[in-house]
Design an enzyme around this catalytic site. Structure first.
Site, PDB file in Angstrom:
ATOM      1  N   SER A  16       3.503 -14.294  32.460  1.00 15.03           N
ATOM      2  CA  SER A  16       4.666 -14.509  33.293  1.00 15.03           C
ATOM      3  C   SER A  16       4.763 -16.032  33.849  1.00 15.03           C
ATOM      4  O   SER A  16       5.628 -15.927  34.031  1.00 15.03           O
ATOM      5  CB  SER A  16       3.618 -13.811  35.061  1.00 15.03           C
ATOM      6  OG  SER A  16       2.677 -14.613  35.001  1.00 15.03           O
ATOM      7  N   CYS A  50       0.581  -1.088  -0.073  1.00 20.44           N
ATOM      8  CA  CYS A  50       0.084   0.121   0.204  1.00 20.44           C
ATOM      9  C   CYS A  50       1.045   1.031  -0.437  1.00 20.44           C
ATOM     10  O   CYS A  50       2.078   1.667  -0.803  1.00 20.44           O
ATOM     11  CB  CYS A  50      -1.054  -0.333   1.578  1.00 20.44           C
ATOM     12  SG  CYS A  50      -2.404   0.965   1.177  1.00 20.44           S
ATOM     13  N   GLY A  53      -1.871 -15.616  34.886  1.00 17.55           N
ATOM     14  CA  GLY A  53      -1.866 -15.133  33.409  1.00 17.55           C
ATOM     15  C   GLY A  53      -0.942 -16.240  32.586  1.00 17.55           C
ATOM     16  O   GLY A  53       0.175 -16.811  33.375  1.00 17.55           O
ATOM     17  N   HIS A 105      -3.435  -5.008   0.791  1.00 15.38           N
ATOM     18  CA  HIS A 105      -3.217  -5.582   1.716  1.00 15.38           C
ATOM     19  C   HIS A 105      -3.244  -7.218   1.789  1.00 15.38           C
ATOM     20  O   HIS A 105      -4.378  -7.395   2.121  1.00 15.38           O
ATOM     21  CB  HIS A 105      -3.649  -4.707   2.830  1.00 15.38           C
ATOM     22  CG  HIS A 105      -3.163  -3.582   3.030  1.00 15.38           C
ATOM     23  ND1 HIS A 105      -2.618  -3.211   3.916  1.00 15.38           N
ATOM     24  CD2 HIS A 105      -3.867  -2.819   3.159  1.00 15.38           C
ATOM     25  CE1 HIS A 105      -2.807  -1.702   4.133  1.00 15.38           C
ATOM     26  NE2 HIS A 105      -3.526  -1.244   3.222  1.00 15.38           N
ATOM     27  N   GLU A 151      -1.827  -9.192   4.378  1.00 11.30           N
ATOM     28  CA  GLU A 151      -1.786  -9.248   5.845  1.00 11.30           C
ATOM     29  C   GLU A 151      -2.753  -9.366   6.601  1.00 11.30           C
ATOM     30  O   GLU A 151      -3.040 -10.722   7.420  1.00 11.30           O
ATOM     31  CB  GLU A 151      -0.363  -8.261   6.280  1.00 11.30           C
ATOM     32  CG  GLU A 151      -1.204  -7.192   6.666  1.00 11.30           C
ATOM     33  CD  GLU A 151      -1.260  -6.324   5.538  1.00 11.30           C
ATOM     34  OE1 GLU A 151      -1.832  -4.703   5.554  1.00 11.30           O
ATOM     35  OE2 GLU A 151      -0.783  -6.226   4.155  1.00 11.30           O
TER      36      GLU A 151
END
Length: 509
Positions: free
Chosen positions: A226, A79, A223, A167, A169
C-alpha cells in the site's frame, strides 16, 4: 513500447516461478490461462507454455493451438507444454514406467543456441508422469537423461519452437535461468530493459492519463504494497490523493505513530484515525478466529466508508493489489480453496461507486520492493516482515482485551528488536510472538506467579506458500526468553514454535 513474453498457464504449481525467472532477466511478462485468446501485438516477443498436473493423453486434457502460435512467434514448451507440442505435431507421448521426479543430469547431444553456456551434464529438475517416446517428424533431439530419451528438443523449420521435459524455472535446475535467458535474448530478441525506473515512469504516465485532475482515496496499512502504491499515485496526482490509516487496536507497538511519521516524510496526504476503542468493543468476548477476522475487516470498512464520505468528489479507489493476487483469480483452477478468510484492506462497500486504481497489479513482492527503493521509501518500511491484515488480533489466541494487546505488543517488540540487533531479522521471512490462552505457574524471586505463555514464531520462505521454521541460535532464544519474562509483567513462560508449513500454517489462526 514495453517488450512482453506471454506465459500460458496449464495449471502448474511452478507457473509463477517461470514468470519470476523472466522478470529477473529484466523482461516483462504476463501469465494468462491456456485457453485465453492471444493478442498478437508488436511488443509480444515470445510464448512460454507451462507444465501441468494433467496428462496430455486424458480425455479432458488441456489443449492450446500451439501450431498457430508457433507460426507467429518463438515458443518454448516446458514439461506438459513440451509433451503437448509433441502430441499436436504427431509425436508419441506415453505413460512413464515410473513417475520421474527429482534431480537428473541433462546430457546435451547437440549444441544449440537455447543451451549455450550450459554444462554438458547439467543438473535439472524433473516432475512428470508421462514420457515423450517419439519426436514428431521434422524435430531434432537436443538432450536426454539416463532415464528419459527426450529431455530437450526443437523444430527444424520455421520460427523457433522448443520443448524441455524438465523445469528450468525451479531452483534445483542449476543452469535453468541460463536456458530461460537464452530463450529470451537469443531466440526472442528481448532487450532486457524492463527496470524499476522504467516501470515507474510508465506507471506514473498511465496514472496521470487515467486519473487526470480527479481525486483518489486509499486505505493505507503501513505495509510495503500500500505504501509503494500510494507513493506512485502521489507522484501522478499529488494532493489529490487522500490516504486513510486506521489504528484498529491490534497494530504492533508504536506502529500507528511511526507509520504516520514516515508518510509525512514521504509527503503523502494521510489522515490517521484512532479507532482502538471501537474495535475493542466489537471484539469483546469473541474467540473464534474467523469471527475475529470478519469483525476486524467489517469494522475497518465501516470506518473507511465514513471517512471517505467526508471527502468530496472522490472518483477513484487506490489499492495495493499485486500480481500473485491477480494470477490467483485468473488461474486455470480459479481461486484456491479458502483456508482462512483474508482481510483485504481495500474492501469496497457496495455503496461506494468508485473506479479502481491498482498500480502494482503486475508486480511480484520483490519487484514492489525494488520499485520502492527507486522511489526513496525508507528501507525499514520496504523490508518489514509480512504482517496479517487482522494484525495481533489473530496472534492473540482466544478473546481479545486491551491488556492482552499490551502484553503481546511488548513481547513482540522485544523479539523483533532483538532480531534486528543480532542481524537475524533479514534472514527470516516472517517472525512474531503469539499470546496463548494458557497460564502456567512460575517463580520470580520468592513469589509464585500464574501468568501467560508466549510462543515465538520465525520461518524461512521464498514466497510464503511453504515455510520452514527458522533455526535461530539457542543462545539468542534463551536471551529473548529472559528479556521478555523479566520485562513484561504478565508473561512468565516463552516457547518456540518448530512447525513447518505444511502441515502447520505460518500464523496460528
Amino acid at each position: 513500447m514495453t517488450e512482453k513474453i506471454l506465459i500460458l498457464d496449464f495449471g502448474s504449481q511452478y507457473t509463477q516461478l517461470i514468470a519470476r525467472a523472466v522478470r529477473e532477466a529484466s523482461v516483462y511478462c504476463e501469465i494468462i490461462p491456456y485457453n485465453k485468446p492471444i493478442e498478437y501485438s508488436p511488443e509480444l516477443k515470445g510464448i512460454i507454455l507451462s507444465g501441468s498436473p494433467f496428462s496430455v493423453n486424458q480425455e479432458d486434457a488441456l489443449v492450446a493451438d500451439i501450431k498457430s502460435m508457433a507460426g507467429k512467434l518463438p515458443v518454448l514448451g516446458i514439461c506438459y507444454g513440451a509433451q503437448l507440442t509433441t502430441k499436436l505435431f504427431g509425436g508419441k507421448v506415453e505413460k512413464s514406467e515410473k513417475r520421474e521426479y527429482g534431480r537428473a543430469k541433462l546430457e546435451i547431444l547437440q549444441p544449440d543456441i537455447l543451451l549455450e553456456n550450459v554444462s554438458p551434464h547439467s543438473q535439472v529438475w524433473m516432475s512428470h508422469s508421462d514420457t515423450i517416446k517419439e519426436l514428431p517428424e521434422g524435430f531434432t533431439l537436443l538432450g536426454n537423461t539416463e532415464s528419459i530419451p527426450v529431455a530437450a528438443f526443437k523444430r527444424n523449420e520455421g520460427l523457433p519452437l522448443y520443448g524441455l521435459q524438465f523445469h528450468p524455472e525451479v531452483y534445483h535446475s542449476a543452469e535453468g535461468k541460463v536456458i530461460i535467458n537464452n530463450f529470451l535474448t537469443h531466440i526472442c530478441g528481448c532487450h532486457q530493459d524492463w527496470t524499476p525506473a522504467h516501470f515507474i515512469s510508465d506507471t506514473v504516465a498511465e496514472l496521470k492519463n487515467k486519473i487526470g485532475n480527479k481525486r483518489v482515496i486509499m486505505a493505507l496499512s503501513g505495509g510495503v504494497d500500500s505504501t509503494v502504491a500510494a507513493t506512485l499515485v502521489h507522484k501522478a496526482v499529488g494532493e489529490n490523493l487522500f490516504g486513510i490509516f486506521v489504528d484498529n487496536g491490534v497494530l504492533r507497538k508504536n506502529e500507528f505513530e511511526e507509520v504516520l511519521t514516515i508518510y509525512a516524510k514521504l509527503g503523502l496526504n494521510v489522515k490517521g484515525v484512532d479507532a482502538k476503542a471501537l474495535f475493542y468493543s466489537k471484539l469483546a468476548g469473541k474467540s473464534d478466529p474467523e469471527e475475529k477476522r470478519k469483525i476486524i475487516g467489517k469494522t475497518f470498512i465501516e470506518i473507511f466508508d465514513q471517512e471517505a464520505h467526508r471527502i468530496e468528489n472522490i472518483d477513484f479507489l487506490g489499492q495495493g493489489t499485486i500480481y500473485p493476487d491477480v494470477i490467483e483469480s485468473l488461474s486455470v483452477h480459479g481461486p484456491s480453496a479458502t483456508i482462512k478468510s483474508h482481510h483485504n484492506v481495500g474492501g469496497l462497500p457496495d455503496t461506494m461507486k468508485l473506479s479502481l486504481v491498482e498500480p502494482l497489479r503486475l508486480l511480484f513482492k520483490d519487484e514492489v520492493r525494488k520499485v520502492g527503493i527507486e522511489l526513496g521509501i525508507p528501507h525499514e518500511m520496504l523490508f518489514r516482515h509480512p504482517f496479517p491484515g487482522p494484525g495481533l488480533g489473530i496472534r492473540i489466541l482466544g478473546d481479545i482485551t486491551e491488556e492482552k494487546v499490551r502484553l503481546l505488543q511488548e513481547a513482540d517488540a522485544i523479539y523483533t528488536n532483538a532480531l534486528k540487533k543480532s542481524g537475524l531479522y533479514a534472514t527470516v521471512w516472517q517472525a512474531g510472538a503469539i499470546l496463548l490462552p494458557v497460564k502456567s505457574v512460575g517463580v520470580m524471586g520468592d513469589e509464585r506467579t500464574y501468568e501467560y505463555t508466549v510462543a515465538l514464531r520465525a520461518v524461512t520462505s521464498v514466497d510464503g506458500m511453504t515455510a520452514d521454521w527458522a533455526h535461530l541460535p539457542y543462545e539468542f532464544l534463551a536471551n529473548i526468553s529472559n528479556e521478555i519474562i523479566n520485562n513484561v509483567r504478565g508473561i512468565n513462560r516463552v516457547v518456540y514454535d518448530i512447525s513447518s508449513k505444511p502441515p502447520a500454517t505460518i500464523e496460528w489462526e
